[in-house]
Design an enzyme around this catalytic site. Structure first.
Site: not given
Ligand code: HMG
Ligand code: MG
Length: 315
Positions: A15, A250
């Site tokens: 992931r 990230c």
């Molecule tokens: P948004 O654009 O504000 O969401 O994103 P929304 O609710 O307005 O929806 C927009 C569109 O996304 C819609 O589709 C939704 O259906 C779809 P459309 O109508 O435009 O076709 N949607 C989804 N589709 C699939 N799965 C979902 C989902 N939710 C909405 N769950 C959102 C908000 C949170 C979805 C977006 O910002 C996002 O997906 N962010 C994820 C970012 C990410 O994955 N970052 C990396 C992971 S974190 C990390 O790496 C840190 C960690 O390792 C720890 C560390 O190192 O610190 C964990």
């Molecule tokens: Mg991380």
């Protein structure tokens, strides 16, 4: 405090590693990688995320990946043999949980930032709003008997806001615990921590949340991850996230490199006689497998670019 006798390694490469790969990795390769990691003895392998495919296209196939690894685990009777093997999936909201439940996920990971700017950039909402959203997610997950792990990002520094207060991190950790997270992983997302401040941060958080519930998640941007792990081992932390072959970063933290490599972490723990139940030879096979795939992909991409250029020149 004496060093822990055993450590749980949480493998996050499929992931945290692959979410940041520029090259696309087919489902088949992800599944083979995850299976090799479990074969090496890792009991927790974070296998993907149910986030927006527009935001992180590399994770779009996570449902397919999850179904395939479950099938493999059943065939190999891994689940029966090692009932503790778990494949947490990252979930940012209710939509993510619903997609996870559709494929039978039994453990999710939710993620909150320690700074407002990172929260906005990573999940498009404030810290408060994200915790509010997670309340419903957690309620539904608990009703479905799904386990919940929590992450806090930017615990030792933020790419947008710089320094982060240890008290802020401790308060968010407490809120994640109150929400229902059985374990809280403290993420140095951009790898800026050093042993002294990593230890201070852990000690501050441990005043609010039991040390046994805390995991450390160090990205290795400046080569500090193993030193930080050694420092916090001495405070009693016994759960560490790592990424096979040190893959990753990230997408919303510019310049952040991969997590500490699982191979390096295991080498250090083996040398310190700290038990992990992970087999180094098999782990190296898994690392070699993904490295070879990524280097073949990048070679064929370069070859294709050269071929296109030659054709353009001739045309
Ligand atoms: P948004 O654009 O504000 O969401 O994103 P929304 O609710 O307005 O929806 C927009 C569109 O996304 C819609 O589709 C939704 O259906 C779809 P459309 O109508 O435009 O076709 N949607 C989804 N589709 C699939 N799965 C979902 C989902 N939710 C909405 N769950 C959102 C908000 C949170 C979805 C977006 O910002 C996002 O997906 N962010 C994820 C970012 C990410 O994955 N970052 C990396 C992971 S974190 C990390 O790496 C840190 C960690 O390792 C720890 C560390 O190192 O610190 C964990
Ligand atoms: Mg991380």
């Amino acid at each position: 405090m004496p060093l822990p006798q055993s450590v749980k390694i949480v493998e996050v490469g499929p992931r945290d590693g692959l979410q940041n790969e520029a090259l696309s990795v087919p489902v088949k390769v992800k599944v083979e990688l995850i299976n090799k990691l479990v074969d090496a003895g890792l009991s927790v392998v974070e296998a993907g995320s149910f986030v927006s495919p527009k935001w992180v296209p590399q994770m779009a196939s996570s449902g397919e990946v999850y179904l395939a690894i479950q099938q493999w685990a059943i065939q190999k009777r891994i689940i029966q043999k090692h009932s503790s093997v778990s494949y947490p999936m990252l979930v940012p909201n209710m939509k993510g949980l619903e997609l996870a439940l559709e494929v039978g996920v039994t453990e999710i990971a939710i993620f909150v930032a320690a700074t407002e700017a990172f929260s906005q950039n990573n999940i498009n909402c404030s810290i408060e709003k994200s915790i509010e959203r997670y309340q419903q997610v957690v309620q539904k997950a608990q009703a479905e008997n799904v386990k919940i792990r929590g992450y806090i990002s930017c615990v030792l520094g933020c790419p947008y806001e710089g320094k982060v207060s240890n008290d802020v991190v401790a308060n968010i950790a407490l809120r994640l615990q109150d929400l229902g997270c059985y374990e809280i992983s403290l993420g140095d997302t951009i790898g800026v921590g050093t042993p002294t401040n990593a230890l201070e941060m852990i000690e501050t958080v441990a005043r609010k949340v039991e040390i046994e519930q805390l995991a450390a998640h160090f990205h290795d941007t400046y080569g500090q991850a193993l030193a930080n792990i050694y420092a916090v081992l001495q405070a009693g932390v016994s759960i560490f996230d790592s990424s096979i072959a040190g893959l990753g970063g990230c997408p919303y933290a510019k310049g952040a490199s991969g997590n500490v490599a699982t191979e390096d972490l295991l080498y250090m723990l083996n040398g310190m006689n700290i038990e992990t139940n992970v087999d180094m030879e098999k782990l190296l096979i898994a690392g070699d497998y993904i490295n070879q795939f990524l280097s073949r992909q990048s070679t064929s991409k370069v070859a294709l670019a050269v071929e296109n250029r030659t054709t353009d020149d001739q045309g």
